[in-house]
Motif scaffolding. Sequence first.
Motif, PDB file in Angstrom:
ATOM      1  N   ALA A   1       0.856  -1.191   0.000  1.00  0.00           N
ATOM      2  CA  ALA A   1       0.000   0.000   0.000  1.00  0.00           C
ATOM      3  C   ALA A   1       0.883   1.228   0.000  1.00  0.00           C
ATOM      4  O   ALA A   1       1.997   1.197   0.524  1.00  0.00           O
ATOM      5  CB  ALA A   1      -0.962   0.016   1.165  1.00  0.00           C
ATOM      6  N   SER A   2       0.337   2.297  -0.538  1.00  0.00           N
ATOM      7  CA  SER A   2       1.070   3.400  -1.126  1.00  0.00           C
ATOM      8  C   SER A   2       1.951   2.834  -2.235  1.00  0.00           C
ATOM      9  O   SER A   2       3.003   3.368  -2.562  1.00  0.00           O
ATOM     10  CB  SER A   2       1.923   4.178  -0.126  1.00  0.00           C
ATOM     11  OG  SER A   2       2.246   5.442  -0.684  1.00  0.00           O
ATOM     12  N   GLY A   3       1.499   1.725  -2.759  1.00  0.00           N
ATOM     13  CA  GLY A   3       2.231   1.045  -3.813  1.00  0.00           C
ATOM     14  C   GLY A   3       3.309   0.142  -3.262  1.00  0.00           C
ATOM     15  O   GLY A   3       3.590   0.102  -2.070  1.00  0.00           O
ATOM     16  N   ASP A   4       3.904  -0.612  -4.181  1.00  0.00           N
ATOM     17  CA  ASP A   4       5.059  -1.452  -3.846  1.00  0.00           C
ATOM     18  C   ASP A   4       6.298  -0.566  -3.918  1.00  0.00           C
ATOM     19  O   ASP A   4       7.123  -0.667  -4.840  1.00  0.00           O
ATOM     20  CB  ASP A   4       5.153  -2.618  -4.831  1.00  0.00           C
ATOM     21  CG  ASP A   4       4.011  -3.600  -4.672  1.00  0.00           C
ATOM     22  OD1 ASP A   4       3.696  -3.972  -3.525  1.00  0.00           O
ATOM     23  OD2 ASP A   4       3.426  -4.006  -5.699  1.00  0.00           O
ATOM     24  N   LEU A   5       6.419   0.331  -2.939  1.00  0.00           N
ATOM     25  CA  LEU A   5       7.372   1.440  -3.045  1.00  0.00           C
ATOM     26  C   LEU A   5       8.828   0.996  -3.170  1.00  0.00           C
ATOM     27  O   LEU A   5       9.533   1.417  -4.093  1.00  0.00           O
ATOM     28  CB  LEU A   5       7.208   2.370  -1.839  1.00  0.00           C
ATOM     29  CG  LEU A   5       5.852   3.089  -1.749  1.00  0.00           C
ATOM     30  CD1 LEU A   5       5.722   3.806  -0.414  1.00  0.00           C
ATOM     31  CD2 LEU A   5       5.701   4.070  -2.904  1.00  0.00           C
TER      32      LEU A   5
ATOM     33  N   GLY B   1      -6.543   6.510  -3.813  1.00  0.00           N
ATOM     34  CA  GLY B   1      -5.869   5.385  -3.167  1.00  0.00           C
ATOM     35  C   GLY B   1      -5.764   4.147  -4.033  1.00  0.00           C
ATOM     36  O   GLY B   1      -5.784   3.029  -3.516  1.00  0.00           O
ATOM     37  N   ASN B   2      -5.630   4.323  -5.372  1.00  0.00           N
ATOM     38  CA  ASN B   2      -5.545   3.154  -6.250  1.00  0.00           C
ATOM     39  C   ASN B   2      -4.311   2.300  -6.002  1.00  0.00           C
ATOM     40  O   ASN B   2      -4.243   1.156  -6.447  1.00  0.00           O
ATOM     41  CB  ASN B   2      -5.564   3.589  -7.718  1.00  0.00           C
ATOM     42  CG  ASN B   2      -6.967   3.802  -8.243  1.00  0.00           C
ATOM     43  OD1 ASN B   2      -7.941   3.684  -7.494  1.00  0.00           O
ATOM     44  ND2 ASN B   2      -7.086   4.113  -9.520  1.00  0.00           N
ATOM     45  N   PHE B   3      -3.326   2.837  -5.279  1.00  0.00           N
ATOM     46  CA  PHE B   3      -2.125   2.072  -4.959  1.00  0.00           C
ATOM     47  C   PHE B   3      -2.380   0.978  -3.933  1.00  0.00           C
ATOM     48  O   PHE B   3      -1.533   0.111  -3.720  1.00  0.00           O
ATOM     49  CB  PHE B   3      -1.042   3.009  -4.416  1.00  0.00           C
ATOM     50  CG  PHE B   3      -1.547   3.889  -3.299  1.00  0.00           C
ATOM     51  CD1 PHE B   3      -1.853   3.380  -2.050  1.00  0.00           C
ATOM     52  CD2 PHE B   3      -1.749   5.245  -3.520  1.00  0.00           C
ATOM     53  CE1 PHE B   3      -2.336   4.181  -1.029  1.00  0.00           C
ATOM     54  CE2 PHE B   3      -2.222   6.066  -2.507  1.00  0.00           C
ATOM     55  CZ  PHE B   3      -2.519   5.533  -1.256  1.00  0.00           C
ATOM     56  N   HIS B   4      -3.532   1.011  -3.267  1.00  0.00           N
ATOM     57  CA  HIS B   4      -3.810   0.004  -2.230  1.00  0.00           C
ATOM     58  C   HIS B   4      -4.108  -1.332  -2.912  1.00  0.00           C
ATOM     59  O   HIS B   4      -5.040  -1.440  -3.707  1.00  0.00           O
ATOM     60  CB  HIS B   4      -4.995   0.445  -1.374  1.00  0.00           C
ATOM     61  CG  HIS B   4      -5.055  -0.245  -0.049  1.00  0.00           C
ATOM     62  ND1 HIS B   4      -5.277  -1.593   0.073  1.00  0.00           N
ATOM     63  CD2 HIS B   4      -4.908   0.232   1.224  1.00  0.00           C
ATOM     64  CE1 HIS B   4      -5.277  -1.917   1.365  1.00  0.00           C
ATOM     65  NE2 HIS B   4      -5.042  -0.828   2.076  1.00  0.00           N
TER      66      HIS B   4
ATOM     67  N   GLY C   1      -5.193  -1.882 -15.082  1.00  0.00           N
ATOM     68  CA  GLY C   1      -5.602  -0.655 -14.425  1.00  0.00           C
ATOM     69  C   GLY C   1      -4.449   0.295 -14.178  1.00  0.00           C
ATOM     70  O   GLY C   1      -3.288   0.024 -14.504  1.00  0.00           O
ATOM     71  N   VAL C   2      -4.770   1.416 -13.565  1.00  0.00           N
ATOM     72  CA  VAL C   2      -3.779   2.424 -13.175  1.00  0.00           C
ATOM     73  C   VAL C   2      -3.795   2.517 -11.655  1.00  0.00           C
ATOM     74  O   VAL C   2      -4.826   2.820 -11.049  1.00  0.00           O
ATOM     75  CB  VAL C   2      -4.099   3.800 -13.782  1.00  0.00           C
ATOM     76  CG1 VAL C   2      -3.055   4.829 -13.349  1.00  0.00           C
ATOM     77  CG2 VAL C   2      -4.154   3.712 -15.307  1.00  0.00           C
ATOM     78  N   SER C   3      -2.658   2.220 -11.036  1.00  0.00           N
ATOM     79  CA  SER C   3      -2.588   2.220  -9.566  1.00  0.00           C
ATOM     80  C   SER C   3      -1.629   3.274  -9.054  1.00  0.00           C
ATOM     81  O   SER C   3      -1.058   3.150  -7.976  1.00  0.00           O
ATOM     82  CB  SER C   3      -2.207   0.823  -9.051  1.00  0.00           C
ATOM     83  OG  SER C   3      -1.068   0.317  -9.715  1.00  0.00           O
ATOM     84  N   ASP C   4      -1.468   4.335  -9.837  1.00  0.00           N
ATOM     85  CA  ASP C   4      -0.634   5.472  -9.457  1.00  0.00           C
ATOM     86  C   ASP C   4      -1.441   6.420  -8.558  1.00  0.00           C
ATOM     87  O   ASP C   4      -2.654   6.302  -8.421  1.00  0.00           O
ATOM     88  CB  ASP C   4      -0.207   6.189 -10.751  1.00  0.00           C
ATOM     89  CG  ASP C   4       0.748   7.346 -10.515  1.00  0.00           C
ATOM     90  OD1 ASP C   4       1.271   7.465  -9.390  1.00  0.00           O
ATOM     91  OD2 ASP C   4       0.960   8.123 -11.453  1.00  0.00           O
TER      92      ASP C   4
END
Length: 513
Positions: free
Chosen positions: A142-146, A327-330, A309-312
């Motif tokens: 979450a907050s992406g795979d940073l 919150g698409n990064f979740h 999809g877009v998860s940015d």
Amino acid sequence: MTSTMIKPGQVPLDDWRAIYRGARVALDPGVRPGIARSAEVVEAIIAKGEPVYGINTGFGKLASIQIGIEDLETLQRNIVLSHAAGIGEPMPIPVARLMMVLKLASLARGASGVRLATIDMLLALLERNVIPVVPAQGSVGASGDLAPLAHMTTVMIGVGEAFVDGVRMSAAKALEKAGLKPLTLGPKEGLALLNGTQFSTAYALAGLFEVETLFQTALVTGALSTDAARGSDAPFDRRIHDLRGHSGQKEVGTALRSLIAGSAIRQSHLTDDDRVQDPYCLRCQPQVMGACLDLLRQAANTLETEANGVSDNPLVFSEEGEVVSGGNFHAEPVAFAADMIAMALCEIGSLSERRITLLTDPVLSRLPAFLTPKPGLNSGFMIPQVTAAALVSENKQSAFPASVDSIPTSANQEDHVSMAAHGARRLMRMADNLAGVIGIELLAAAQGCDFHAPLASSGALEAVRARLRREVPTLSDDRYFHSDIQIATAMVKLGELVVASGHPLPGLGVGCR
């Protein structure tokens, strides 16, 4: 090598499978104007000087700090370097490559504000087989795979390490070898590259594709075990499954019925057999394996949607000229899908191990103890069954749902996370364990059928036995078993038994975008 055209938002599951297996990629040129318009929106925002998250502010808990225009390039470089904090073994190259293509497809939707130069850099790395070294631990999904995506991005700016044609070297040397110059990231580009679920999704897709082959192979070994145990094919009767109605169950019943059709072993005990019903590991294969198939297909649908999809975050809406945070990064959808795949992995292996145990038990199978013609002097399949049990148990211990866990990060700004990365990353190891179990079942089932000679199984199953026997002879006396298991497991992983059977077997069956 085949080439796959990426049309962002419209890539079917079959294409993602081909990319994972090594297909080259090209990007639909029709998406380039949309990417350029997205970057123009970012430029317009910078010109206005208004604070917009991800473009001219800090990140996470530091979002309230506005950054001056003179520091925007440094801001993007800093986020990449600071977030490259992963540890552990590198991602397998095929999975890392798939992650890169997933990121490319997401950015190319034209909602991330990146420049065409950044898209072209990713394409160039893929074309020249420069694959970042990405430590596989450090994402909470979450907050992406940073952290993993930061390690991917460092290579684009000439920092870190990369594989070039499988050889590990510094990123600077890798870019030089590929004839590329390090990229200078523009406003928002560092964040766009880091934000997203592509690491988790790549691992989940890779696990899914491996499990599909194992599922189909377990249908073959399950049918062979049924014949080895002189089990009944009556439980595969179409009418039984039509009455219940589950599509996976119906397809599995049809496949098992087809695989065993024409077996002389089956014909030999149609009459004068005092057994009324088989144990569940034989009789309930359509119900258990069918449920696994339905579950895998549900996970496949989720992952196909996620991959397109877009998860940015934030997202750029070019037509309105707006940038909107969300919150698409979740990665909760990916976490749930990975948990479902893990459950199916466990059940496929559990059923296979039970069939191995049945075959080695002379009371249940009516075959020689531990499938050896000289029990006592020889131990036969005694310990391979123990190995299968150990692998199944290990998978069960690994299958606790990752999605139910969460731990706050970023000073409680990111206070609920998916743990999708954990859930997805375990799947490859679990698939390896399952392949070992199915490999042992293949050996046991073929050995069991040997005791029924001169009676033969069906044409499909005899072709499978012949494929095995080309490399692994019948076990007459105890020998070094490890090599046999290695050979059988390799056949399982490569899908060779499915090919040898000559039968179309149910698979994921999605990809109809």
